[in-house]
Design an enzyme around this catalytic site. Structure first.
Site, short mmCIF file in Angstrom:
data_model
loop_
_atom_site.label_atom_id
_atom_site.label_comp_id
_atom_site.label_asym_id
_atom_site.label_seq_id
_atom_site.Cartn_x
_atom_site.Cartn_y
_atom_site.Cartn_z
N GLY A 127 73.68 -6.37 45.30
CA GLY A 127 73.48 -4.94 45.08
C GLY A 127 72.77 -4.70 43.76
N TYR A 143 79.77 -1.24 46.96
CA TYR A 143 81.13 -0.72 46.97
C TYR A 143 81.14 0.71 47.52
CZ TYR A 143 82.65 -4.60 43.97
OH TYR A 143 82.96 -5.83 43.46
N SER A 200 76.83 -9.72 48.53
CA SER A 200 77.75 -9.72 47.39
C SER A 200 77.41 -8.58 46.43
CB SER A 200 77.66 -11.05 46.65
OG SER A 200 76.43 -11.10 45.94
N LYS A 201 78.34 -8.36 45.50
CA LYS A 201 78.13 -7.34 44.48
C LYS A 201 76.84 -7.63 43.71
CE LYS A 201 80.32 -7.33 40.44
NZ LYS A 201 81.45 -7.44 39.51
N ARG A 202 76.62 -8.91 43.45
CA ARG A 202 75.40 -9.30 42.71
C ARG A 202 74.12 -8.92 43.46
NH1 ARG A 202 78.70 -13.19 41.45
NH2 ARG A 202 78.19 -14.38 43.29
#
Ligand code: GLU
Length: 503
Positions: free
Chosen positions: A264, A272, A260-262
């Site tokens: 990263g 992304y 997930s973005k978190r």
């Protein structure tokens, strides 16, 4: 005659483009190229509550950066336009009505409060065969009442009527035979109260109307497949249903759950494709482009997440992928993301690329730092340092000294062992450079060594100080290559500037 292969990437414009999405794009693109097919970009923006301004343009920019440009899309048009579902709104209603007429769907008039109440009173509430007959819909209300409510424009949705006790199955291009028990599937909304279709209706109608033959999408969409299969059947289009490939998830580095973005943010790497700033919160999520990945390396890394060609080869250009890729060799299991490995791909691609092809990227790095470069010189420098760079900004660390004299010197590495003989050596060396040819690195090195020997100094005693004078620290390519690239005047200037600091 076989149908022309047509594939689509169908993102919802809701935010940054996750690497899982880019991998879906890549598989679409490769499949289209391999089969002389068309690659369509379709924007699935029917959920107005999740719509984020700027996200569509951002997705198109990501496609451009990756070089995975579609043949049709909202920005370029095509025979099946419009390619934005919000602009296709009037198309979907007739299909919803057709489904109702044929008994495959129904109007549901339940208010949000009534549904909330049902959720509070019925354990594990789902709108399905077990509950639909006790709710307010066109299956339970008298026909005149339904007509009256419709005439009065009372807010309502259209739901699919999922059949009981059926086995719904299909053959996935990656996962093989997949089947579902219809009793586990709820009566999903097809048309919302605002007249917009949901994803389920829109994706089926558009895949049909746009003559899509193969649909690649993330594994998270697998639970939606039974609804889509029913719709293809109920609309009488079963023959034209695309073949599906549900791509395995990209997992967190520890293998526990979807990346997930978190993750990263927490672990310090991008998830992304390109930088994305959330317009609501102004929060910036970093992209692979901006941290310094080459698009070739980024795509190569993504292709290798869950795929190989059966040999040890790891470096593939996009053309090679188009030639060698096969869905049969894609793993069913999710692939763990490994940022160190991603960086390895980038370093290899930097090494593999010509200095000329790296030039535009490296120029951007230097421009961003406000350093003036000229093309010929920068290309020469890129060639000298590219073996040492992992990410593009490393070119700045590795090569800024070619364009600007060092501001700081690793004085500790030389000062404690400094003596007047070394000062005398460098003073003499300046004269030697002034008088000599200064045209060839091998000759420069030989002259330097000869001078050291004449002065009774060991080569190591003066070589390291010379490097530090030129670059500031213990790094960089071959020292005489550096001197030559800097030129005679600049080399002398740097010796003169550093010499007093070392004494
Ligand atoms: N709109 C869906 C998404 O946001 C597309 C899923 C599909 O390709 O069917 O990913």
């Amino acid at each position: 005659m076989d149908k022309k292969v047509r594939v689509r990437f169908a993102p919802s414009p809701t935010g940054g483009l996750h690497i899982g999405g880019v991998r879906t794009i890549l598989f679409n693109y490769i499949f289209a190229k391999r089969n002389n097919g068309d690659f369509v970009l379709r924007i699935e923006d029917t959920d107005q509550t999740r719509y984020v301004p700027g996200a569509e343009e951002y997705i198109i920019n990501c496609l451009k950066w990756c070089g995975l440009n579609p043949d049709e899309g909202p920005h370029i048009g095509g025979d099946f336009a419009p390619y934005r579902q919000s602009e296709r709104k009037p198309i979907y209603k007739q299909y919803a009505e057709e489904l109702i007429k044929n008994g495959y769907a129904y109007y549901a008039f339940d208010t949000p409060e009534e549904l909330e109440n049902a959720r509070n009173t019925i354990e594990n509430f789902r709108y399905d065969k077990s509950t639909r007959m006790s709710l307010r819909n066109s299956l339970t209300l008298p026909e005149e009442e339904v007509q009256k409510l419709l005439a009065q424009n009372v807010p309502h949705v259209v739901r699919i009527k999922v059949p009981e006790d059926q086995n719904i199955h299909f053959t996935d291009l990656i996962r093989g035979h997949v089947s579902f028990d219809s009793n586990e599937v709820d009566d999903k909304v097809l048309l919302k109260a605002d007249g917009m279709p949901t994803y389920h209706l829109a994706v089926v109608v558009d895949d049909y109307l746009m003559k899509i033959t193969h649909a690649f999408r993330g594994e998270e969409w697998l639970p939606s497949a039974p609804i889509h299969i029913l719709l293809w059947k109920y609309l009488g289009w079963e023959e034209d249903m695309p073949e599906w490939a549900h791509l395995p998830l990209i997992l967190k580095p520890d293998g526990h759950g979807k990346l997930s973005k978190r993750d990263g943010k927490r672990l310090g790497f991008p998830v992304y494709a390109m930088n994305w700033t959330d317009p609501a919160t102004q929060e910036l999520a970093e992209g692979f482009k901006e941290v310094g990945f080459l698009p070739e390396a980024f795509l190569n890394m993504l292709a290798m997440l869950g795929w190989n060609d059966g040999t040890d080869q790891e470096l593939f250009s996009l053309d090679e992928l188009c030639e060698k890729f096969s869905l049969e060799r894609v793993n069913k299991a999710g692939a763990k993301f490994d940022y160190e490995k991603a960086k390895w791909f980038n370093a290899e691609w930097i090494k593999k690329s010509s200095a000329k092809s790296l030039y535009p990227y490296v120029k951007d790095v230097f421009d961003a730092k406000g350093i003036q470069t000229n093309e010929e010189h920068l290309i020469q420098v890129i060639d000298m340092v590219k073996e040492r760079c992992i990410l593009l900004p490393d070119f700045y660390q590795q090569a800024a000294f070619f364009f600007e004299a060092p501001q700081n010197y690793d004085v500790d590495a030389v000062k404690p062992k400094w003596n007047s003989d070394k000062t005398a050596f460098f003073e003499a060396y300046i004269h030697q450079i002034e008088a000599g040819e200064f045209a060839d690195a091998v000759a420069l090195e030989a002259e330097f060594k000869q001078l050291a020997a004449d002065k009774g100094l060991k080569i190591g005693e003066v070589m390291l100080p010379f490097r530090i004078m030129l670059v500031g620290g213990k790094f960089g390519p071959q020292v005489f290559d550096i001197a030559l690239a800097l030129g005679r005047a600049e080399t002398i200037k740097r010796i003169e500037k550093a010499l007093p600091l070392f004494q």
